[in-house]
Enzyme design. Sequence first.
Site, PDB file in Angstrom:
ATOM      1  CG  ASP A   1      -7.759  -0.296  -3.548  1.00 42.80           C
ATOM      2  OD1 ASP A   1      -6.685  -0.021  -3.487  1.00 42.80           O
ATOM      3  OD2 ASP A   1      -8.451  -0.510  -2.444  1.00 42.80           O
TER       4      ASP A   1
ATOM      5  CG  HIS B   1      -6.976   4.731  -2.860  1.00 44.72           C
ATOM      6  ND1 HIS B   1      -5.874   4.851  -3.682  1.00 44.72           N
ATOM      7  CD2 HIS B   1      -6.897   3.319  -2.550  1.00 44.72           C
ATOM      8  CE1 HIS B   1      -5.119   3.762  -3.815  1.00 44.72           C
ATOM      9  NE2 HIS B   1      -5.823   2.608  -3.080  1.00 44.72           N
ATOM     10  CG  ASP B   2      -4.351   2.438   0.174  1.00 49.35           C
ATOM     11  OD1 ASP B   2      -5.361   2.398   1.199  1.00 49.35           O
ATOM     12  OD2 ASP B   2      -4.472   1.690  -0.738  1.00 49.35           O
TER      13      ASP B   2
ATOM     14  CG  HIS C   1      -1.881  -0.921   1.177  1.00 50.24           C
ATOM     15  ND1 HIS C   1      -2.101  -2.266   1.868  1.00 50.24           N
ATOM     16  CD2 HIS C   1      -3.125  -1.058   0.407  1.00 50.24           C
ATOM     17  CE1 HIS C   1      -3.123  -2.947   1.483  1.00 50.24           C
ATOM     18  NE2 HIS C   1      -3.719  -2.275   0.731  1.00 50.24           N
TER      19      HIS C   1
ATOM     20  CG  PHE D   1      -8.641 -12.354  -3.697  1.00 48.65           C
ATOM     21  CD1 PHE D   1      -9.400 -11.704  -2.587  1.00 48.65           C
ATOM     22  CD2 PHE D   1      -7.844 -11.721  -4.467  1.00 48.65           C
ATOM     23  CE1 PHE D   1      -9.310 -10.239  -2.706  1.00 48.65           C
ATOM     24  CE2 PHE D   1      -7.982 -10.313  -4.518  1.00 48.65           C
ATOM     25  CZ  PHE D   1      -8.774  -9.583  -3.460  1.00 48.65           C
TER      26      PHE D   1
ATOM     27  CG  HIS E   1      -1.909   0.222  -4.295  1.00 47.04           C
ATOM     28  ND1 HIS E   1      -2.710  -0.556  -5.040  1.00 47.04           N
ATOM     29  CD2 HIS E   1      -2.825   0.757  -3.482  1.00 47.04           C
ATOM     30  CE1 HIS E   1      -3.736  -0.685  -4.629  1.00 47.04           C
ATOM     31  NE2 HIS E   1      -4.025   0.256  -3.537  1.00 47.04           N
TER      32      HIS E   1
ATOM     33  CD  GLN F   1      -3.306 -14.379  -5.016  1.00 46.39           C
ATOM     34  OE1 GLN F   1      -4.110 -13.594  -5.601  1.00 46.39           O
ATOM     35  NE2 GLN F   1      -3.247 -14.230  -3.721  1.00 46.39           N
TER      36      GLN F   1
END
Length: 494
Positions: free
Chosen positions: A389, A269-270, A229, A445, A233, A442
Amino acid sequence: MTESDSSPSKQSGYGGTPLNSLLRDAVRRTLFRPGEKHKSTPERLVTVARARIGDALCSPGLTPEIKALLQSAEETLRTAEQGLATARLRTVASQALTDLKELDHDASRNYVVENFTEADVAAAEGHDKIVNSPTSKRHSTMDFFKAVASIEALERVGNWDFDAVAFAALEDVRKQPISVLGQYLVSTRCHLADLQDQGVLEDPAKFMSKASDFLTELDSRYLPQATYHGNIHAADVMATIEWFFRLPSFKQCTTHLDHLMSVMAAAIHDVGHPGKNNMFQSKTMSELAVRYNDKSVLENFHVATAFGIMLGNEGMNWFGLLSESARQYLRKGLIGMVLATDMAKHAKHTKELKILVDTKKDVGSPAPEKQAALEQKLFLLDTVLHASDISNPCKPRKIMLEWTQRVLNEFWEQGAEEKRLGLPVSPLCDEESGRVDVPKGQMGFINFVIRPFWEPIAELIPDAKEAIDCLEANKAFWEEKETEKTQFDQIFSA
């Protein structure tokens, strides 16, 4: 609070006129509309059916197959119930706003709407007036980038295979990917001259100067210890947002101001992410968790940090150069978009997205009222930022693998810290078990998080199919690696 404390005579200042009977009636109709605020007959029947299924699920002796069928039916009914409730509440809100049109004084009408509803009159009236126009020939020049040898890489921004990691490694970028990429996008893609013509800002050059300093500051506020993050990113999410704005089916339902807002939302955003997730913040009762009461802890922190930078540094306050209506719209939009990146909201967001897709399929649906249209557009912008994101599994394999390795390393660093503190290790954060189960993790996810979210997006935005094609290719890759029982070191050794 007494009626006199909140009356328009004090709030709006028009000659001390008391709250008249017409205004009082409108307030009552807005807040206490009889009947319509309650569930309709179909909605009640769905609620009763869902409750009975819930009771049946508590019965002893259910086979796993029967239990799974009941749970599926309950979830279907819950989705239907939410859809009916959404439609009912929109009807009530729309009728309430219609009632308010009867008021004989603009100040009275605005007072009721602003104080007793969640409607945003200024944003709803203005968001659709800042329209896209033909590409302006008066775009900001590329003077800033003439000395940047990476201009060829910048011109690829908006392509699905843009590699933010490789971009950040270029010598000319100087480890400032947000600053370089942001200045390029804002000056060349966000149509500042057109926004000037539309009264959104007065001086594009002054705006660009402050925006540039703000973006440079953001780069320095992203922390190097955040393996995933970090500012690279953020640059990747900015590039992915730009990809959305280059899709014709998405571009036609957004404006130049939406474009500017989305690029900035991706950049902030991060910001300041510590490399430890919300669950860690809450478990350790960190300063941020205490400040934000365990609710979207980091997301609240990121957007508050961004506004703090602007309000605390005049030379970086590009936000203050916008018109009042644009500031209201961007304030609302930026907060909503960043908060929408909280993964705790993902399941709810996915359900709402599916409802929106179903609504769009109903060709007989009436055009939404201004407030509903505003909320629908902001929801779409929330959706594309959240999708950007979590887009890494949808990217070409080389890029996907780079980000997979980074996020796993960040998770495992958090797990190591949790063990050091004697805390339970958070899901996905145990390195020992994680190294042997990468393909399986993965695949899970992709199947349970990414596909259910991205596939409805591709229905709303048909041009987005490129992402789905890559996702399917990556799913097949991980299935192959799972069959081969390939572990972390074998996957990433190359």
